[in-house]
Write a protein that holds these residues in place. Structure first.
Motif, PDB file in Angstrom:
ATOM      1  N   LEU A  38     -22.090 -34.930  46.300  1.00 13.05           N
ATOM      2  CA  LEU A  38     -22.985 -35.662  45.778  1.00 13.05           C
ATOM      3  C   LEU A  38     -22.645 -36.175  44.227  1.00 13.05           C
ATOM      4  O   LEU A  38     -23.058 -37.515  44.024  1.00 13.05           O
ATOM      5  N   GLU A  39     -22.376 -35.275  43.472  1.00 13.95           N
ATOM      6  CA  GLU A  39     -21.962 -35.845  42.067  1.00 13.95           C
ATOM      7  C   GLU A  39     -20.977 -36.662  41.933  1.00 13.95           C
ATOM      8  O   GLU A  39     -20.847 -37.802  41.278  1.00 13.95           O
ATOM      9  N   THR A  40     -19.807 -36.564  42.783  1.00 12.99           N
ATOM     10  CA  THR A  40     -18.687 -37.490  42.864  1.00 12.99           C
ATOM     11  C   THR A  40     -19.126 -38.692  43.213  1.00 12.99           C
ATOM     12  O   THR A  40     -18.821 -39.776  42.670  1.00 12.99           O
ATOM     13  N   ALA A  41     -19.761 -38.766  44.184  1.00 16.09           N
ATOM     14  CA  ALA A  41     -20.148 -40.191  44.876  1.00 16.09           C
ATOM     15  C   ALA A  41     -21.072 -40.960  44.126  1.00 16.09           C
ATOM     16  O   ALA A  41     -20.906 -42.012  44.004  1.00 16.09           O
ATOM     17  N   GLU A  42     -21.921 -39.993  43.300  1.00 18.83           N
ATOM     18  CA  GLU A  42     -22.801 -40.777  42.485  1.00 18.83           C
ATOM     19  C   GLU A  42     -22.164 -41.404  41.469  1.00 18.83           C
ATOM     20  O   GLU A  42     -22.642 -42.679  41.220  1.00 18.83           O
ATOM     21  N   GLY A  43     -21.046 -40.782  40.764  1.00 17.22           N
ATOM     22  CA  GLY A  43     -20.340 -41.505  39.804  1.00 17.22           C
ATOM     23  C   GLY A  43     -19.774 -42.755  40.288  1.00 17.22           C
ATOM     24  O   GLY A  43     -19.586 -43.873  39.674  1.00 17.22           O
ATOM     25  N   LEU A  44     -19.057 -42.553  41.491  1.00 17.53           N
ATOM     26  CA  LEU A  44     -17.994 -43.727  42.054  1.00 17.53           C
ATOM     27  C   LEU A  44     -19.137 -44.689  42.705  1.00 17.53           C
ATOM     28  O   LEU A  44     -18.600 -45.846  42.161  1.00 17.53           O
ATOM     29  N   PHE A  45     -20.136 -44.598  43.126  1.00 13.86           N
ATOM     30  CA  PHE A  45     -21.098 -45.665  43.559  1.00 13.86           C
ATOM     31  C   PHE A  45     -21.560 -46.302  42.276  1.00 13.86           C
ATOM     32  O   PHE A  45     -21.721 -47.673  42.591  1.00 13.86           O
ATOM     33  N   ALA A  46     -21.894 -45.726  41.363  1.00 10.98           N
ATOM     34  CA  ALA A  46     -22.440 -46.467  40.004  1.00 10.98           C
ATOM     35  C   ALA A  46     -21.081 -47.125  39.672  1.00 10.98           C
ATOM     36  O   ALA A  46     -21.644 -48.440  39.185  1.00 10.98           O
ATOM     37  N   GLU A  47     -20.083 -46.760  39.433  1.00 13.44           N
ATOM     38  CA  GLU A  47     -18.852 -47.418  38.803  1.00 13.44           C
ATOM     39  C   GLU A  47     -18.368 -48.567  39.467  1.00 13.44           C
ATOM     40  O   GLU A  47     -18.318 -49.761  38.993  1.00 13.44           O
ATOM     41  N   ARG A  48     -18.266 -48.296  40.768  1.00 11.08           N
ATOM     42  CA  ARG A  48     -17.628 -49.389  41.596  1.00 11.08           C
ATOM     43  C   ARG A  48     -18.252 -50.233  42.547  1.00 11.08           C
ATOM     44  O   ARG A  48     -17.954 -51.148  43.108  1.00 11.08           O
ATOM     45  N   GLY A  49     -19.634 -49.704  42.891  1.00  6.36           N
ATOM     46  CA  GLY A  49     -20.348 -50.235  43.795  1.00  6.36           C
ATOM     47  C   GLY A  49     -20.249 -49.781  45.140  1.00  6.36           C
ATOM     48  O   GLY A  49     -19.018 -48.782  45.490  1.00  6.36           O
ATOM     49  N   TYR A  50     -21.024 -50.002  46.150  1.00  5.70           N
ATOM     50  CA  TYR A  50     -20.997 -49.244  47.395  1.00  5.70           C
ATOM     51  C   TYR A  50     -19.835 -49.709  48.290  1.00  5.70           C
ATOM     52  O   TYR A  50     -19.178 -48.774  48.818  1.00  5.70           O
ATOM     53  N   TYR A  51     -19.599 -51.223  48.314  1.00  4.79           N
ATOM     54  CA  TYR A  51     -18.503 -51.467  49.206  1.00  4.79           C
ATOM     55  C   TYR A  51     -17.149 -51.061  48.658  1.00  4.79           C
ATOM     56  O   TYR A  51     -15.955 -50.975  49.639  1.00  4.79           O
ATOM     57  N   GLU A  52     -16.895 -50.973  47.441  1.00  3.54           N
ATOM     58  CA  GLU A  52     -15.710 -50.743  46.918  1.00  3.54           C
ATOM     59  C   GLU A  52     -15.333 -49.221  46.552  1.00  3.54           C
ATOM     60  O   GLU A  52     -14.370 -48.652  46.171  1.00  3.54           O
ATOM     61  N   THR A  53     -16.367 -48.393  47.257  1.00  4.47           N
ATOM     62  CA  THR A  53     -16.225 -46.871  47.098  1.00  4.47           C
ATOM     63  C   THR A  53     -15.968 -46.395  48.712  1.00  4.47           C
ATOM     64  O   THR A  53     -16.781 -46.798  49.561  1.00  4.47           O
ATOM     65  N   ASN A  54     -15.012 -45.573  48.905  1.00  2.00           N
ATOM     66  CA  ASN A  54     -14.942 -45.096  50.435  1.00  2.00           C
ATOM     67  C   ASN A  54     -14.759 -43.616  50.403  1.00  2.00           C
ATOM     68  O   ASN A  54     -14.638 -43.273  49.402  1.00  2.00           O
TER      69      ASN A  54
END
Length: 233
Positions: A38-54
């Motif tokens: 959750l911590e990692t996904a939170e940072g990636l979603f915030a930085e890259r956006g939903y579609y650019e995060t897999n």
């Protein structure tokens, strides 16, 4: 009569389930793994956006396999919703506590806004993700807002609308449709989040205290003197 047993409680008994040290360690590892995802996904979603995060991005950083993520979350959408909601319940409870206090409504409204500013500063990645989703036009690459999260956001707006309506009856908060004013207040907060020097990578020349004064002046009845900060948040 149900035959199942609640988690951690023996069926037919009131005593808590006795776990072996090995099982306790296993459950702790599971919980730590979930929190890491959750911590990692939170940072990636915030930085890259939903579609650019897999999910592979998340798995690689956590040193997990992609398949192991599915033991925690059914899908990317489920992970995204869990990221959004895990910061929400504590914030909602705090706002409910402030709204229920006996202080003047104008003070409660500012205390609610202050609490949200402080909550977002405590979780800056989540704050950016939330503000990007809710701002007008949205961010390129942002996913649609999940229905459950829309409901959560509507509850926050409704809490503030109730306080605004009470302030209008007191004669301390400006007239206008309370839900509309509450939505405006939330939009101002989201806008500030995106330029808060504590959170944003593109800070503007306004700090939290100046923003709170602006909110007070915007919603107070003309000529109403600024009130003291009497509520702890």
């Amino acid at each position: 009569m149900t035959s199942g047993k609640a988690a951690g409680v023996k069926s037919g008994e009131g005593a808590a389930e006795r776990l072996s040290p090995r099982e306790i360690r296993r459950r702790q590892r599971i919980e730590l793994g979930r929190e890491q995802l959750l911590e990692t996904a939170e940072g990636l979603f915030a930085e890259r956006g939903y579609y650019e995060t897999n999910l592979k991005d998340v798995a690689d950083i956590c040193e997990f396999s992609v398949g192991s993520i599915y033991s925690f979350f059914d899908s990317k959408d489920a992970l995204y919703l869990a990221v959004l909601m895990r910061r929400g319940s504590g914030q909602r409870e705090e706002l409910e506590r402030i709204a229920a206090q006996r202080a003047p409504a104008g003070e409660r409204l500012i205390a609610m806004v202050r609490a949200q500013v402080e909550h977002r500063r405590a979780y800056p990645a989540w704050a950016q993700l939330h503000a990007q989703m809710t701002k007008i036009g949205g961010r390129s690459g942002a996913a649609g807002v999940p229905e459950v999260y829309k409901d959560f956001y509507a509850e926050i707006v409704a809490l503030q609308a109730k306080v605004i309506e009470e302030g209008q009856r007191e004669g301390t908060i400006r007239p206008g449709d309370p839900p509309a004013l509450a939505r405006l207040c939330c939009a101002l907060l989201d806008g500030f989040t995106l330029m808060d020097p504590v959170i944003s990578e593109e800070p503007a020349g306004i700090d939290a205290e100046e923003f709170l004064r602006f909110v007070r002046e915007t919603f107070a009845v003309a000529g109403e003197p600024p009130g003291p900060e009497t509520l702890g948040v």
